[in-house]
Design a protein around this motif. Sequence first.
Motif, PDB file in Angstrom:
ATOM      1  N   UNK A  60      29.960  40.378  56.634  1.00  0.00           N
ATOM      2  CA  UNK A  60      29.413  39.161  55.491  1.00  0.00           C
ATOM      3  C   UNK A  60      30.217  37.837  54.686  1.00  0.00           C
ATOM      4  N   UNK A  61      31.239  39.420  54.263  1.00  0.00           N
ATOM      5  CA  UNK A  61      32.095  38.844  53.152  1.00  0.00           C
ATOM      6  C   UNK A  61      33.298  38.433  54.475  1.00  0.00           C
ATOM      7  N   UNK A  62      34.001  39.001  55.319  1.00  0.00           N
ATOM      8  CA  UNK A  62      34.880  37.908  56.142  1.00  0.00           C
ATOM      9  C   UNK A  62      34.807  36.867  56.763  1.00  0.00           C
ATOM     10  N   UNK A  63      33.007  36.469  56.622  1.00  0.00           N
ATOM     11  CA  UNK A  63      32.445  35.323  57.217  1.00  0.00           C
ATOM     12  C   UNK A  63      32.693  34.771  56.313  1.00  0.00           C
ATOM     13  N   UNK A  81      35.794  43.716  49.433  1.00  0.00           N
ATOM     14  CA  UNK A  81      36.408  43.138  49.074  1.00  0.00           C
ATOM     15  C   UNK A  81      37.818  43.197  50.119  1.00  0.00           C
ATOM     16  N   UNK A  82      37.417  44.091  51.042  1.00  0.00           N
ATOM     17  CA  UNK A  82      38.663  44.288  52.797  1.00  0.00           C
ATOM     18  C   UNK A  82      38.337  43.002  53.838  1.00  0.00           C
ATOM     19  N   UNK A  83      37.118  42.651  53.814  1.00  0.00           N
ATOM     20  CA  UNK A  83      36.617  41.978  54.764  1.00  0.00           C
ATOM     21  C   UNK A  83      36.817  40.379  54.398  1.00  0.00           C
ATOM     22  N   UNK A  84      36.421  40.001  52.762  1.00  0.00           N
ATOM     23  CA  UNK A  84      37.384  38.801  51.957  1.00  0.00           C
ATOM     24  C   UNK A  84      38.336  38.093  52.314  1.00  0.00           C
ATOM     25  N   UNK A  85      39.500  39.666  51.885  1.00  0.00           N
ATOM     26  CA  UNK A  85      40.629  39.558  52.363  1.00  0.00           C
ATOM     27  C   UNK A  85      41.364  39.238  53.252  1.00  0.00           C
ATOM     28  N   UNK A  86      40.892  39.838  54.651  1.00  0.00           N
ATOM     29  CA  UNK A  86      40.820  39.366  55.916  1.00  0.00           C
ATOM     30  C   UNK A  86      41.458  38.635  56.197  1.00  0.00           C
ATOM     31  N   UNK A  87      39.759  38.049  55.738  1.00  0.00           N
ATOM     32  CA  UNK A  87      39.069  36.773  56.152  1.00  0.00           C
ATOM     33  C   UNK A  87      40.204  35.729  55.407  1.00  0.00           C
TER      34      UNK A  87
END
Length: 441
Positions: free
Chosen positions: A260-263, A388-394
Amino acid sequence: MVAQRSEPAREVPRPPPFPRRAGALVAGYAVSSYGNYLNLIALSLFTYEVTGSGLGLGLLMALRLFAGFLAGLAAGALAARVGRRRLMLIADVCQAAAMVVLALCVRSASEGLLVAVVIVLGAGNTFFTVALRSAVPVMVGSGARVRANGRLATARSLATVAGFASAAPVIGLAGHGAAFAVNAASFLVSAAVIFFLRLPTDEDPTDEDPTDKYEADKHRTDEATSLPQGSVQPNHVAVRRIWTAVPALLLGLILLRGVDALASSSHNVALPVVAALRAPQNPAAFMTQFWASWAVGTLVAHQLLKGRQASRMEGRWGVRALAGGTCAMSLCFVLAFTGIETPLLLMAIVCLAGIADGFTEIVYTSRLQAAPDRERSRLFGLSATAETCGFALGMVTAAAALDRWTALTVVGVFHGLAFCGAAVLLLISLNGRRKAGRKPA
């Protein structure tokens, strides 16, 4: 003729009252969140001025996220060692000190100073968030945690809009130093509220074993392990059986929040591009309207859930609600980037996205808070790491993808991943329910 005796109507259980002192905590959290979002704009612009390149800005923002990622790994153990209240105070004071130093050195700031500041901000924000979320059931009571999570989510949403909207006037009129000073003051306000309220944040170890309480709560939901009628099971065996089932479910929920954070990173990156195309004369106004509509949606989500019993979040209803809300949120954000010309229709769709976003956050946070006190901080630390990992990668991949693809394509691909992940979790939950229903009595 004998008059029939009417049975008294069954009263619907009401959630316990919300502690008055906790309202001050929500207000302090709103103030610090406002400072954070104001500083997000101010620090980005200031970093670009100091480094003189987009690469330098990107590296420092990545460093901030990486510091939050590492802090998430250590937050659970640190909260257990020093206590959640003390950890929140330390995080606020350290972040305030970093912003005071930056405000005083705004004319002679170097890249080294910025590195130190972003590390403190990234780690401090994660430590504070993990400690606060895991402390909510202790501060307000387990039954009132849904209302508390709703108020915290609403406060953060309103602070997001206020921080983004006021960034340009504050920086334009008073400069970056004033924005950093406002952020420092917001941290001190939050720290003062936490210090003087003295709300409990950690369960007394002499109280009832939280594992036993968790076991009892779990048996009231359809996730509980069914036993033959009349059978007696030792307490340690029951606890072991529960813990062998819980990690897989929680891991799925946490991974979904990471996706979800990645999206979410995709529409955060794509929105300035769309705003510049849709409203070239005033893109900031377009972004403010967009986020304001989203914030209204999160407020509606809180109103919808504030009367919901906290125990509902612990069963399969909570899993299905989280998965379904994630699907709805992804669809609405994709629709918002399809180029809808009617402003009211666009704002309505963004509002629906905010409702789904706020709904999933409240349900997810309340679900993790059902864990025993001694495990709660570690779960939220793991969750912060995944998000945090998902948002940073995204942020990195979405920014790179925008050079080749349109904003709609980028948002569609990223939110498509979240939609698929939520659909898989929903199917697993429904399949598990059907299998449970076929078990012999």
